[in-house]
Enzyme design. Structure first.
Site: not given
Length: 478
Positions: A115, A199, A234, A291
């Protein structure tokens, strides 16, 4: 390309093989000892057992899979999703062996697999980002300083991996040390990489992703969005396309941003760019999945594009046969992931034998699965049994058909997420489109689901009683 090996199992292996067969391409299945009798094994033209049930002794053995492919003179390897699909070393090894890897280039997998690296790669491409820092953090004092600058609540996230692992929401400074330690520990155990970053936590976010295709001739298009906000732990459970909240202007802006992300890493093939959408309709780049996605069928239904076919054609070096202007949204599609999980027990795994397994059929109903009646759900792999997809001219039609399809899906021997799917489709927050990634936290409890069962049971009992009384009256009349 005359023969493809599918380095995967279950429904995605079957999904890829069906398109390959349609294209006149022979297929090779690999399977573990636990999957010896699986449908993908019998469907393939050739099949080879590659090891015992645990994935690290079978489906994750990249070198062995390549060895099998070479022995059987395979032209291409399709990784599906999961397992080796985003393993850059595997993709590189496939290419070096002289076999085509039906996926992106190694560079794109490596960059988008982190990330932090992904954020760094798209910096120069004017991609909206969530406020925060784009470097790994391990020092708690520094983390506290950053958190105070961007403001609480914050989100600590693992740089590698996904699925909610290594992710912690921190509401106040007093909790940051403990949550940092937990996130780092979980990231290390899950991904072998303890790096995390910080973040700003986006309140009431919606999870919106854009499907892209890129060929080797410089053409990149997006195939619009998928809404994936109904999640547990999640991880997605219900997906749909298109989103009910995007305006044409936001859709165009997000699509254009996704194309820029693909160009930033010189992407090739099918990929998905994920964004967060806040309550004010601002969107932020989250990550890119290099993918095919589990939820790709909803995009296929609203665009009429076979994404696996496009993957294969792109891998063969062909140019996209359509432009962005050729693509249009037609109708609405909804997908429920049918997991072997107990919706009444916090989605705990439900392992057992499919004593009864009959999936619904009919117009605008699609079921992608890899199981048959009498098969055992193995404990070694992801618990997804199938994907139930419905299509309608409108969102309302797709939802109504989904409710009917769920009612006609017969499964006995294990618990599934089918009742949860019905709960979602009947909930006002979902039907109105007024929901976010906190749907389960806000609205779902096992007690509510049980209450729904009790209500249905009472209605069924009343109907049965009325029918009985009617029959008795007819008998007396006779």
């Amino acid at each position: 390309m005359k023969k493809i090996l599918v380095a995967n199992r279950g429904e995605i292996a079957l999904r890829v093989m069906r398109t390959a067969k349609k294209m006149g391409i022979k297929t090779v299945a690999v399977y573990s000892e636990a999957d010896r009798n699986s449908p993908h094994v019998t469907f393939a033209d050739e099949a080879v057992c590659i090891g015992p049930a645990p994935s690290n002794q079978s489906y994750l053995l990249g070198n062995k899979i390549i060895e099998v492919a070479k022995e059987l003179h395979v032209d291409g390897i399709h990784p599906g999703y999961g397992f080796l699909s985003e393993n850059a070393a595997f993709g590189e090894a496939v290419a070096k062996s002289g076999i085509v890897f039906i996926g992106p280039k190694t560079h794109a997998i490596e960059v988008m697999g982190s990330k932090l690296a992904a954020k760094d790669a798209v910096k120069a491409y004017d991609i909206p980002m969530v406020p925060g820092i784009d470097e790994a953090v391990t020092d708690v004092a520094y983390a506290s300083k950053v958190a105070n600058e961007i403001g609480y609540p914050i989100l600590i996230k693992a740089s590698a991996g996904g699925g909610g692992k290594g992710m912690r929401v921190v509401e106040k400074e007093a909790d940051i040390k403990e949550q940092m330690q937990r996130a780092i520990s979980e990231a290390e155990s899950s991904f072998g990489d303890g790096s995390v970053f910080i973040e700003k936590y986006v309140g009431s976010p919606r999870h919106i992703e854009i499907q892209i295709l890129a060929d080797a001739h410089g053409n990149v298009v997006h195939l619009f969005e998928r809404e994936c906000s109904v999640q547990r732990r999640h991880q997605k459970v219900v997906e749909e396309a298109p989103s009910s909240v995007l305006t044409p202007e936001i859709r165009e802006a997000m699509g254009a941003a996704a194309v820029r992300v693909a160009k930033a890493c010189d992407y090739l093939g099918a990929g998905t760019v994920e964004f967060l959408l806040d309550e004010n309709k601002n969107f932020y780049f989250l990550e890119m999945n290099t993918r095919l996605q589990v939820e790709h069928p909803v995009t296929e239904l609203i665009t009429g594009v076979d994404l696996v076919e496009q993957q294969i054609k792109i891998a063969r070096g062909e140019e996209l046969s359509f432009t962005q202007e050729d693509l249009q949204i037609s109708g609405h599609a909804l997908e429920l992931r049918v997991y072997a999980e107990d919706s009444l027990d916090n989605f705990a795994p439900s392992i057992g034998v499919l004593e009864v397994y009959q999936h619904p059929k009919g117009e605008n109903i699609r079921v992608d699965d890899g199981f048959e009646e009498g098969m055992e759900i193995p404990i070694y792999y992801d618990p997804m049994i199938s994907k139930l997809i419905t299509y309608g001219n409108t969102r309302e039609e797709a939802i109504e058909l989904m409710k009917q399809a769920i009612s006609n899906y017969k499964v006995k021997g294990i618990e599934t997420t089918l009742p949860f799917g019905k709960f979602v489709c009947e909930h006002e927050a979902f039907t109105s489109g007024n929901f976010d990634t906190h749907f389960v936290k806000k609205y779902y409890t096992p007690e509510l689901l049980e209450a729904g069962y009790e209500k249905e049971a009472k209605i069924a009992a009343q109907v049965a009683l009325q029918q009985y009384l009617k029959e008795q009256r007819i008998l007396k009349t006779c």
